[in-house]
Motif scaffolding. Structure first.
Motif, mmCIF file in Angstrom:
data_model
loop_
_atom_site.group_PDB
_atom_site.id
_atom_site.type_symbol
_atom_site.label_atom_id
_atom_site.label_comp_id
_atom_site.label_asym_id
_atom_site.label_seq_id
_atom_site.Cartn_x
_atom_site.Cartn_y
_atom_site.Cartn_z
ATOM 1 N N UNK A 39 -43.322 -81.705 -108.803
ATOM 2 C CA UNK A 39 -42.163 -81.829 -109.686
ATOM 3 C C UNK A 39 -42.676 -81.953 -111.111
ATOM 4 N N UNK A 40 -42.319 -81.006 -111.950
ATOM 5 C CA UNK A 40 -42.763 -81.026 -113.350
ATOM 6 C C UNK A 40 -41.535 -81.088 -114.252
ATOM 7 N N UNK A 41 -41.383 -82.182 -114.978
ATOM 8 C CA UNK A 41 -40.310 -82.279 -115.968
ATOM 9 C C UNK A 41 -40.721 -81.469 -117.187
ATOM 10 N N UNK A 42 -39.936 -80.462 -117.519
ATOM 11 C CA UNK A 42 -40.353 -79.481 -118.525
ATOM 12 C C UNK A 42 -39.485 -79.461 -119.774
ATOM 13 N N UNK A 43 -38.238 -79.899 -119.686
ATOM 14 C CA UNK A 43 -37.365 -79.899 -120.862
ATOM 15 C C UNK A 43 -36.632 -81.222 -120.964
ATOM 16 N N UNK A 44 -36.385 -81.638 -122.202
ATOM 17 C CA UNK A 44 -35.638 -82.870 -122.477
ATOM 18 C C UNK A 44 -34.631 -82.599 -123.578
ATOM 19 N N UNK A 45 -33.466 -83.180 -123.447
ATOM 20 C CA UNK A 45 -32.420 -82.991 -124.452
ATOM 21 C C UNK A 45 -31.614 -84.273 -124.578
ATOM 22 N N UNK A 46 -31.399 -84.713 -125.820
ATOM 23 C CA UNK A 46 -30.609 -85.918 -126.057
ATOM 24 C C UNK A 46 -29.744 -85.760 -127.282
ATOM 25 N N UNK A 90 -34.853 -81.094 -117.599
ATOM 26 C CA UNK A 90 -35.045 -80.008 -116.642
ATOM 27 C C UNK A 90 -36.344 -80.204 -115.896
ATOM 28 N N UNK A 91 -36.329 -79.944 -114.610
ATOM 29 C CA UNK A 91 -37.531 -80.099 -113.789
ATOM 30 C C UNK A 91 -37.765 -78.822 -112.996
ATOM 31 N N UNK A 92 -39.001 -78.333 -113.086
ATOM 32 C CA UNK A 92 -39.403 -77.184 -112.280
ATOM 33 C C UNK A 92 -40.085 -77.717 -111.033
ATOM 34 N N UNK A 125 -35.351 -74.864 -109.844
ATOM 35 C CA UNK A 125 -35.093 -75.566 -111.106
ATOM 36 C C UNK A 125 -34.014 -76.613 -110.873
ATOM 37 N N UNK A 126 -34.323 -77.851 -111.238
ATOM 38 C CA UNK A 126 -33.378 -78.959 -111.112
ATOM 39 C C UNK A 126 -32.995 -79.451 -112.502
ATOM 40 N N UNK A 127 -31.870 -80.136 -112.575
ATOM 41 C CA UNK A 127 -31.437 -80.738 -113.832
ATOM 42 C C UNK A 127 -30.979 -82.169 -113.566
ATOM 43 N N UNK A 128 -31.457 -83.088 -114.394
ATOM 44 C CA UNK A 128 -31.031 -84.486 -114.360
ATOM 45 C C UNK A 128 -30.131 -84.729 -115.568
ATOM 46 N N UNK A 129 -28.954 -85.294 -115.340
ATOM 47 C CA UNK A 129 -27.982 -85.506 -116.419
ATOM 48 C C UNK A 129 -27.460 -86.935 -116.339
#
Length: 487
Positions: free
Chosen positions: A339-346, A360-362, A247-251
Motif C-alpha cells: 500500500x503506497x499513499x501517493x497523493x494528499x489533498x487538504x 490516494x493510495x496505490x 487505486x483507493x481513496x481515503x476521505x
C-alpha cells in the motif's frame, strides 16, 4: 539437577541435533536440476544479427513522440500515425510476408501464417511512451541519439526496443526463407501506459475469430544480477503472473472554517492518523505459489548458508516471509500486498481548515488476495468510521501461468540459448502490462524483456536517461529468433 530434568534436557538436545542434521542434509541435496543446467536452443551459440542497423531503426522510432495521455486532446496522434507509416519502410520483407491490420485506426495486429493455424504464438509490445522533460537528460529524450554505444531516448527499453527486436527477428527470418510451424501474431498497442483499450480489443478480436493462442510473450522481467540473496551471477526472471493494481481513496469530511479555532480530531488529523495506522499494520507477508517456485529455483543456486533456509521452507517459510518483508522494498513487494499513499489533498490555504481531506493510495494486490479483501483489511486497520475508504479502481492479480508445461519450457529454452549463464526462474511481476488482458482468457502468458539490465538501467525506465546498449539490443533480437524458431 534432578534426574527427570536431565533426561528432558538430553532429549531436547538430541531433538535439536536431529533437526540440525535434517536441515543440513536437505541443504546439501538442494541443487539445481540437471535439466536446468543442460544446454538449450543452440547451446548458446550466438546468432549473427546486425545490431548497429537495428539501433538506427530504433533511433528513428524514438524520434516519434508517441506520448500517451488519458486526455485524448493531449496526445499528438500525428506522431502515432507517422510511426505506423514508418514501419513498412523499415521492415519491407516482414511487411510483404505478414498480414497487417490496423485495429481501431490506432493499433497493429500482424499475422504470420504458418503451416498450422492452431495454438499460435502472440508476441507483444507497445509503442506508446510516458512523458519526458529534457531536464536531466544527457541526450534529449526524443532525439534517438546514438552515443557511447547506446541508443538514447524515451522508449529505448520500455518498449520500442522490444518492438524493434521482434520486427528485426521477423525480418531476418523472412529474408532467410524461414516459415513458421504455427501462425504467429504480433500485437502492438498504443495505450499500454494509460491502461487503455488497445490490448482488450485485440483479445476480443482474436476470440471472435476463434483463435486460441498457445503462447503469449510480453514485456516483463529481464536478465539481472544481485537481486536475490545468496545468488551470484545472472538471473532471468520470467513473469508468470502480475500483482493486481488498484487505486483507493481515503476521505474525511468536516465543517471547515478558520484555522484560528481548530476543533479536535479535524479531517487532516484523522486522515494522518489513518495513514499512520496503515503503516503500522501492513499486510501480512506470505509467499504465493509462483514466489515459492522462485525460491526453489534460485535457492538451489544460492550459497550454502542460504540453501539451509530455502531447502527447508517446510519449517522456515513464516520466518523467511517476515525476513523478506523487512529486507528491502523489492523483497517486501515479492512477499505481500503493498500500500503506497501517493497523493494528499487538504485545505487550499494555510489559515483555512479543510472541509475535506483526501489521500490516494496505490495498492498492488498479491497473488492469492483480492482488492475487496484488502479494502476490508484496511478498514479494520484504520478503525475510524469517520474515514471513508473507497475503491477507485479495483484490479485483482492475474491468473498464474504454469511453469510445468511446454509453453514455459519453450520460453526458458530461448532464454538459456541466448544467455547460457543465466538461471531462469518464474516470478510475480510487480508492475502491470497489457498481457493481463490475454491472461484473463488464455493460460500460457509469460512476461520477459530479453535484455541484461543493470539496476541503473532499470531505474531509467520512466525516468531520465533511458537508454539501451546496442550490444544488448542485439541479444534481444537473438532471443526472438530462437523463440520464433521453436514455436
Amino acid at each position: 539437577m534432578p534426574q527427570p530434568a536431565v533426561s528432558i534436557l538430553l532429549l531436547l538436545l538430541a531433538l535439536l541435533l536431529v533437526l540440525a542434521a535434517v536441515l543440513l542434509v536437505r541443504a546439501a541435496r538442494f541443487r539445481p536440476d540437471a535439466a536446468d543446467l543442460a544446454p538449450h536452443a543452440g547451446g548458446g551459440e550466438p546468432i549473427p544479427v546486425d545490431a548497429d542497423a537495428a539501433a538506427g531503426r530504433l533511433s528513428q522510432l524514438i524520434r516519434k513522440r508517441t506520448v500517451s495521455s488519458r486526455e485524448p486532446s493531449s496526445a499528438d496522434r500525428a506522431e502515432f500515425r507517422s510511426l505506423l507509416d514508418l514501419l513498412p519502410d523499415l521492415y519491407p520483407a516482414a511487411h510483404r510476408a505478414l498480414e497487417r491490420e490496423i485495429v481501431n485506426g490506432r493499433t497493429l495486429l500482424y499475422r504470420w501464417q504458418g503451416a498450422e493455424p492452431e495454438a499460435p504464438t502472440v508476441l507483444m509490445s507497445h509503442f506508446d511512451v510516458v512523458p519526458a522533460e529534457e531536464e536531466g537528460w544527457l541526450h534529449p529524450p526524443f532525439s534517438g541519439e546514438i552515443a557511447d554505444g547506446r541508443v538514447w531516448g524515451r522508449g529505448a527499453i520500455d518498449t520500442k526496443g522490444t518492438l524493434v527486436c521482434i520486427l528485426e527477428a521477423v525480418e531476418q527470418l523472412v529474408a532467410s526463407g524461414f516459415k513458421p510451424k504455427r501462425d504467429i501474431y504480433l500485437s502492438f498497442c498504443d495505450d499500454e501506459e494509460i491502461a487503455g483499450d488497445g490490448a482488450p480489443t485485440h483479445v476480443r478480436l482474436l476470440q471472435e475469430r476463434g483463435i486460441r493462442p498457445g503462447l503469449v510473450v510480453d514485456e516483463g522481467g529481464a536478465v539481472v544480477e544481485n537481486i536475490f540473496p545468496g545468488v551470484r551471477g545472472p538471473i532471468a526472471v520470467v513473469g508468470v503472473a502480475e500483482k493486481g493494481v488498484s487505486d483507493f481513496e481515503l476521505v474525511v469530511r468536516g465543517a471547515g472554517g478558520h484555522a484560528s479555532a481548530p476543533p479536535r480530531l479535524g479531517p487532516a488529523f484523522r486522515l494522518a492518523r489513518a495513514i499512520q495506522r496503515l503503516e503500522r499494520r501492513p499486510p501480512k507477508p506470505f509467499f504465493p505459489p509462483p514466489t515459492l517456485d522462485m525460491l526453489d529455483t534460485l535457492g538451489r543456486r544460492s550459497s550454502f548458508g542460504y540453501r539451509i533456509l530455502f531447502a527447508n521452507l517446510w519449517l522456515l517459510r513464516p520466518l523467511l516471509a517476515r525476513l523478506f518483508h523487512r529486507l528491502s522494498p523489492e523483497t517486501r513487494a515479492l512477499s505481500s500486498t503493498t500500500i503506497a499513499v501517493t497523493t494528499l489533498q487538504g485545505s487550499p490555504a494555510a489559515n483555512v481548515l479543510p472541509a475535506e481531506a483526501k489521500a490516494g493510495a496505490n495498492v498492488r494486490v498479491a497473488v492469492g488476495e483480492t482488492a475487496a479483501g484488502v479494502a476490508a483489511r484496511m478498514r479494520r486497520a484504520i478503525a475510524d468510521d469517520a474515514v471513508e475508504l473507497r475503491i477507485v479502481r479495483a484490479g485483482d492479480p492475474s491468473p498464474v501461468s504454469t511453469t510445468r508445461e511446454e509453453p514455459y519450457r519453450i520460453v526458458a529454452a530461448a532464454i538459456r540459448g541466448t544467455y547460457p549463464e543465466a538461471a531462469v526462474t518464474p516470478y510475480v511481476m510487480l508492475g502491470g502490462s497489457d498481457s493481463r488482458h490475454f491472461a484473463a482468457v488464455w493460460p500460457y502468458v509469460y512476461r520477459f524483456t530479453p535484455y541484461e539490465l543493470s539496476r541503473e538501467e532499470r531505474e531509467t525506465i520512466h525516468a531520465a536517461n533511458e537508454s539501451l546498449p546496442i550490444r544488448k539490443l542485439g541479444k534481444g533480437i537473438e532471443f526472438y529468433i530462437r523463440l520464433i524458431r521453436s514455436v
